[in-house]
Design a protein around this motif. Structure first.
Motif, PDB file in Angstrom:
ATOM      1  N   PHE A  37      44.770  39.220  40.996  1.00  0.00           N
ATOM      2  CA  PHE A  37      46.116  39.159  40.458  1.00  0.00           C
ATOM      3  C   PHE A  37      46.310  40.354  39.536  1.00  0.00           C
ATOM      4  O   PHE A  37      45.343  41.011  39.156  1.00  0.00           O
ATOM      5  CB  PHE A  37      46.318  37.857  39.666  1.00  0.00           C
ATOM      6  N   ARG A  38      47.542  40.606  39.159  1.00  0.00           N
ATOM      7  CA  ARG A  38      47.800  41.684  38.210  1.00  0.00           C
ATOM      8  C   ARG A  38      48.969  41.321  37.310  1.00  0.00           C
ATOM      9  O   ARG A  38      49.822  40.519  37.676  1.00  0.00           O
ATOM     10  CB  ARG A  38      48.070  43.009  38.936  1.00  0.00           C
ATOM     11  N   LYS A  43      55.842  41.754  32.208  1.00  0.00           N
ATOM     12  CA  LYS A  43      56.077  41.025  33.452  1.00  0.00           C
ATOM     13  C   LYS A  43      55.104  39.867  33.584  1.00  0.00           C
ATOM     14  O   LYS A  43      54.068  39.823  32.926  1.00  0.00           O
ATOM     15  CB  LYS A  43      55.942  41.968  34.647  1.00  0.00           C
ATOM     16  N   GLU A  44      55.451  38.934  34.469  1.00  0.00           N
ATOM     17  CA  GLU A  44      54.563  37.814  34.727  1.00  0.00           C
ATOM     18  C   GLU A  44      53.414  38.253  35.625  1.00  0.00           C
ATOM     19  O   GLU A  44      53.516  39.222  36.382  1.00  0.00           O
ATOM     20  CB  GLU A  44      55.343  36.679  35.397  1.00  0.00           C
ATOM     21  N   THR A  91      50.612  50.064  38.286  1.00  0.00           N
ATOM     22  CA  THR A  91      50.040  50.035  36.945  1.00  0.00           C
ATOM     23  C   THR A  91      50.088  48.625  36.374  1.00  0.00           C
ATOM     24  O   THR A  91      51.153  48.001  36.331  1.00  0.00           O
ATOM     25  CB  THR A  91      50.792  50.996  36.021  1.00  0.00           C
ATOM     26  N   ALA A  92      48.924  48.120  35.966  1.00  0.00           N
ATOM     27  CA  ALA A  92      48.826  46.742  35.476  1.00  0.00           C
ATOM     28  C   ALA A  92      47.389  46.478  35.047  1.00  0.00           C
ATOM     29  O   ALA A  92      46.486  47.272  35.335  1.00  0.00           O
ATOM     30  CB  ALA A  92      49.228  45.751  36.562  1.00  0.00           C
ATOM     31  N   VAL A  93      47.207  45.334  34.407  1.00  0.00           N
ATOM     32  CA  VAL A  93      45.865  44.806  34.219  1.00  0.00           C
ATOM     33  C   VAL A  93      45.567  43.935  35.440  1.00  0.00           C
ATOM     34  O   VAL A  93      46.359  43.062  35.783  1.00  0.00           O
ATOM     35  CB  VAL A  93      45.748  43.986  32.926  1.00  0.00           C
TER      36      VAL A  93
END
Length: 124
Positions: A37-38, A43-44, A91-93
């Motif tokens: 997941f990210r 954002k959710e 781009t995200a965790v």
């Protein structure tokens, strides 16, 4: 319960590639489905990819289909996410998750264990 540690995140230019790894501890790893997941800032959390026990089934979100590949190596207790043709919107965790059952699923409530996340930043 499965403990998870992600690695492989970093900064990459648009069009580049990264491979994320998720090392799992616990004897049940090979019996459960796994997922990625990210979550981007503001954002959710969203589903990215999932793989079933034995890698019989994989599926992806529409936004990454054809660019990302999820795989697993049960001998190494590791699941991977190969990310190609990266875009700034990737781009995200990124979080690895271990499922409650053997199936591949996109629903975060179907996952029992989560890693701490690894940052992926794609520059334009």
């Amino acid at each position: 319960q499965v403990q998870l540690v992600e690695s492989g995140g970093g900064l990459v230019q648009a069009g580049g590639s990264l491979r994320l790894s998720c090392a799992a501890s616990g004897r049940t790893f090979r019996t459960v489905g796994m997922g990625w997941f990210r979550q981007a800032p503001g954002k959710e959390r969203e589903f990215v990819a999932a793989i079933s026990r034995g890698a019989l089934t994989t599926f992806y979100s529409d936004s990454v289909k054809g660019r990302f590949t999820i795989s697993r190596d049960d001998a190494k207790n590791t699941v991977y996410l190969q990310m190609n043709s990266l875009k700034p919107e990737d781009t995200a965790v990124y979080y690895c998750a271990a499922g409650r059952t053997s199936i591949a699923t996109r629903h975060d409530t179907d996952f029992a264990s989560w890693g701490q996340g690894t940052q992926v930043t794609v520059s334009s």
